[in-house]
Design a protein around this motif. Structure first.
Motif, mmCIF file in Angstrom:
data_model
loop_
_atom_site.group_PDB
_atom_site.id
_atom_site.type_symbol
_atom_site.label_atom_id
_atom_site.label_comp_id
_atom_site.label_asym_id
_atom_site.label_seq_id
_atom_site.Cartn_x
_atom_site.Cartn_y
_atom_site.Cartn_z
ATOM 1 N N GLY A 79 0.792 -1.048 0.075
ATOM 2 C CA GLY A 79 0.021 -0.044 0.032
ATOM 3 C C GLY A 79 0.900 1.347 -0.159
ATOM 4 N N LEU A 80 2.052 1.175 0.644
ATOM 5 C CA LEU A 80 2.689 2.432 0.891
ATOM 6 C C LEU A 80 3.333 2.787 -0.452
ATOM 7 C CD1 LEU A 80 4.410 2.007 4.267
ATOM 8 C CD2 LEU A 80 2.391 3.546 3.482
ATOM 9 N N ALA A 81 3.787 1.671 -1.342
ATOM 10 C CA ALA A 81 4.353 1.750 -2.660
ATOM 11 C C ALA A 81 3.494 2.946 -3.527
ATOM 12 C CB ALA A 81 4.499 0.486 -3.352
ATOM 13 N N TYR A 82 2.371 2.802 -3.393
ATOM 14 C CA TYR A 82 1.250 3.595 -3.892
ATOM 15 C C TYR A 82 1.392 5.021 -3.461
ATOM 16 C CZ TYR A 82 -1.160 0.025 -6.835
ATOM 17 O OH TYR A 82 -1.385 -0.847 -7.656
ATOM 18 N N ALA A 83 2.110 5.413 -2.552
ATOM 19 C CA ALA A 83 2.280 6.581 -2.053
ATOM 20 C C ALA A 83 3.969 7.113 -2.330
ATOM 21 C CB ALA A 83 2.129 6.819 -0.729
ATOM 22 N N GLY A 84 4.439 6.210 -2.792
ATOM 23 C CA GLY A 84 6.207 6.487 -3.354
ATOM 24 C C GLY A 84 6.703 6.317 -2.345
ATOM 25 N N LEU A 85 6.368 5.545 -1.168
ATOM 26 C CA LEU A 85 7.228 5.379 0.114
ATOM 27 C C LEU A 85 7.836 3.942 0.222
ATOM 28 C CD1 LEU A 85 4.538 6.887 2.640
ATOM 29 C CD2 LEU A 85 6.959 7.736 2.041
ATOM 30 N N PRO A 86 9.230 3.886 -0.233
ATOM 31 C CA PRO A 86 9.816 2.549 0.128
ATOM 32 C C PRO A 86 10.055 2.465 1.500
ATOM 33 C CG PRO A 86 11.403 4.138 -0.742
ATOM 34 C CD PRO A 86 9.886 5.157 -0.667
ATOM 35 N N ASP A 124 6.506 9.298 -6.354
ATOM 36 C CA ASP A 124 4.972 9.374 -6.262
ATOM 37 C C ASP A 124 4.465 9.190 -7.518
ATOM 38 O OD1 ASP A 124 2.523 9.659 -5.279
ATOM 39 O OD2 ASP A 124 2.735 11.902 -5.097
ATOM 40 N N TRP A 125 4.378 7.798 -8.225
ATOM 41 C CA TRP A 125 4.104 7.572 -9.372
ATOM 42 C C TRP A 125 2.560 7.505 -9.362
ATOM 43 C CZ3 TRP A 125 0.839 3.008 -9.821
ATOM 44 C CH2 TRP A 125 1.077 2.470 -8.856
ATOM 45 N N TYR A 126 1.764 7.397 -8.389
ATOM 46 C CA TYR A 126 0.384 6.898 -8.428
ATOM 47 C C TYR A 126 -0.441 8.481 -8.687
ATOM 48 C CZ TYR A 126 -3.970 4.773 -7.256
ATOM 49 O OH TYR A 126 -5.378 4.113 -7.104
ATOM 50 N N GLU A 140 -2.737 11.261 -10.973
ATOM 51 C CA GLU A 140 -4.327 11.287 -11.234
ATOM 52 C C GLU A 140 -4.497 10.302 -12.539
ATOM 53 O OE1 GLU A 140 -6.739 12.564 -9.671
ATOM 54 O OE2 GLU A 140 -5.274 13.070 -8.192
ATOM 55 N N GLU A 141 -3.743 10.137 -13.474
ATOM 56 C CA GLU A 141 -3.981 9.301 -14.543
ATOM 57 C C GLU A 141 -4.011 7.545 -13.948
ATOM 58 O OE1 GLU A 141 -1.641 11.473 -14.445
ATOM 59 O OE2 GLU A 141 -2.109 12.828 -15.867
ATOM 60 N N ALA A 142 -3.261 7.483 -13.077
ATOM 61 C CA ALA A 142 -3.163 6.077 -12.527
ATOM 62 C C ALA A 142 -4.624 5.888 -11.636
ATOM 63 C CB ALA A 142 -1.998 5.769 -11.916
ATOM 64 N N ARG A 143 -4.830 6.720 -10.891
ATOM 65 C CA ARG A 143 -5.983 6.843 -10.079
ATOM 66 C C ARG A 143 -7.134 6.188 -10.852
ATOM 67 N NH1 ARG A 143 -5.194 9.325 -4.986
ATOM 68 N NH2 ARG A 143 -3.321 10.527 -4.779
ATOM 69 N N ARG A 144 -7.278 6.807 -12.152
ATOM 70 C CA ARG A 144 -8.627 6.544 -12.782
ATOM 71 C C ARG A 144 -8.583 4.922 -12.957
ATOM 72 N NH1 ARG A 144 -6.521 11.135 -15.940
ATOM 73 N NH2 ARG A 144 -7.778 12.808 -15.168
ATOM 74 N N HIS A 145 -7.647 4.209 -13.174
ATOM 75 C CA HIS A 145 -7.519 2.997 -13.284
ATOM 76 C C HIS A 145 -8.058 2.157 -11.891
ATOM 77 C CE1 HIS A 145 -6.316 3.178 -17.606
ATOM 78 N NE2 HIS A 145 -5.375 4.191 -16.985
ATOM 79 N N VAL A 146 -9.214 1.662 -11.847
ATOM 80 C CA VAL A 146 -9.568 1.238 -10.546
ATOM 81 C C VAL A 146 -9.006 0.070 -10.015
ATOM 82 C CG1 VAL A 146 -11.614 0.721 -8.916
ATOM 83 C CG2 VAL A 146 -11.819 2.697 -10.637
#
Length: 270
Positions: A140-147, A258-260, A262-268
């Motif tokens: 989950g933290l990877a989706y916030a750009g946090l290793p 922080d790769w996630y 807005e474009e990525a968020r659209r892919h639910v």
């Protein structure tokens, strides 16, 4: 998913989900795309799904419509089933000859009380299987750009839960040992008691200026990230939950990782 991939999935040599058994399955941190293939297989084979409140509607929708769904969510401050009642229900359903899918957010054995439920199944003589899931404190933290580890900042990481079975800050935690144990501390279910936890860590020697990041609704389109410091966290924060709190220097990588967006968020689906 192409028809060829669906055919391969349908014919894969998955273990049989036998009547009268319970599978304790991790649903991952949010997006359906982060389910394991074995979890997806279980969704299609179960007779009944007993699911946590943290399991998204998108994940539940992957199961055929005829499969019974029983909510067993435990959310702080809201009416929730007692843990003992959940375990009793699992046993009753299995004794009725049903294939019972106990679907839990994240990973069943990572602050998910999966060990307790499995122990009750053992005592009742109910066959079971554990299907690990991606923990929100990892994937989950990877989706916030946090290793949570980086060789330039930390070779150790510590995980803790922010409340015990009564809902209070765990009294058994040695905060001085925790404060010294690792540069990075990942806290589950800690937002409610964050001011108390922050004060304990500061008293144990952590620095006020240390980076503290709160990631809410990880790996979902509504994910949000709040960045602050440990010193500022002694004041209550009004933040969405569920959330993961990360203390330590890995926050500095978010600007680049922080790769996630807005474009990525659209892919639910992840």
């Amino acid at each position: 998913m192409s028809d060829a991939h669906l055919t391969q999935l349908a014919t894969a040599d998955f273990p049989p989900f036998r009547p009268g058994s319970v599978w304790l399955v991790g649903a991952g941190p949010g997006g359906p795309g982060l389910l394991t293939l074995l979890a997806f297989h279980a969704l299609g084979q179960a007779d009944v799904i007993v699911h946590d409140a943290l399991v998204s509607s998108e994940i539940l929708a992957l199961a055929p419509a005829h499969i019974e769904r029983i909510p067993a969510g435990k959310r702080g401050g809201k009416p929730s089933p007692k843990q003992a009642d959940i375990s009793i229900r699992l046993i009753e359903l299995a004794r009725q000859g049903k294939r019972v899918l106990r679907l839990k957010g994240g990973d069943p054995f990572m602050f998910g009380r999966g060990g307790e439920e499995a122990g009750e199944l053992v005592r009742a003589g109910i066959p079971f299987r554990i299907v690990p899931g991606i923990s929100s404190g990892l994937g989950g933290l990877a989706y916030a750009g946090l290793p949570i580890t980086h060789r330039d900042t930390n070779q150790t990481v510590l995980f803790l839960t922010g409340h015990d079975e009564t809902g209070a800050v765990p009294s058994a935690i040695d905060w001085h040992s925790v404060a010294r144990a690792a540069p990075v501390i990942v806290m589950f279910m800690a937002v409610k008691h964050l001011p108390t936890i922050a004060a304990q860590l500061l008293a144990a020697g952590r620095e006020q200026a240390e980076e503290l990041t709160v990631v809410s609704n990880t790996a979902q389109p509504i994910q949000s990230v709040h960045e602050t410091t440990l010193g500022a966290a002694i004041e209550p924060l009004e933040l969405p939950t569920p959330a993961i709190v990360v203390l330590g220097p890995v926050a500095r990588y978010r600007g680049r990782l922080d790769w996630y967006v807005e474009e990525a968020r659209r892919h639910v689906f992840g």
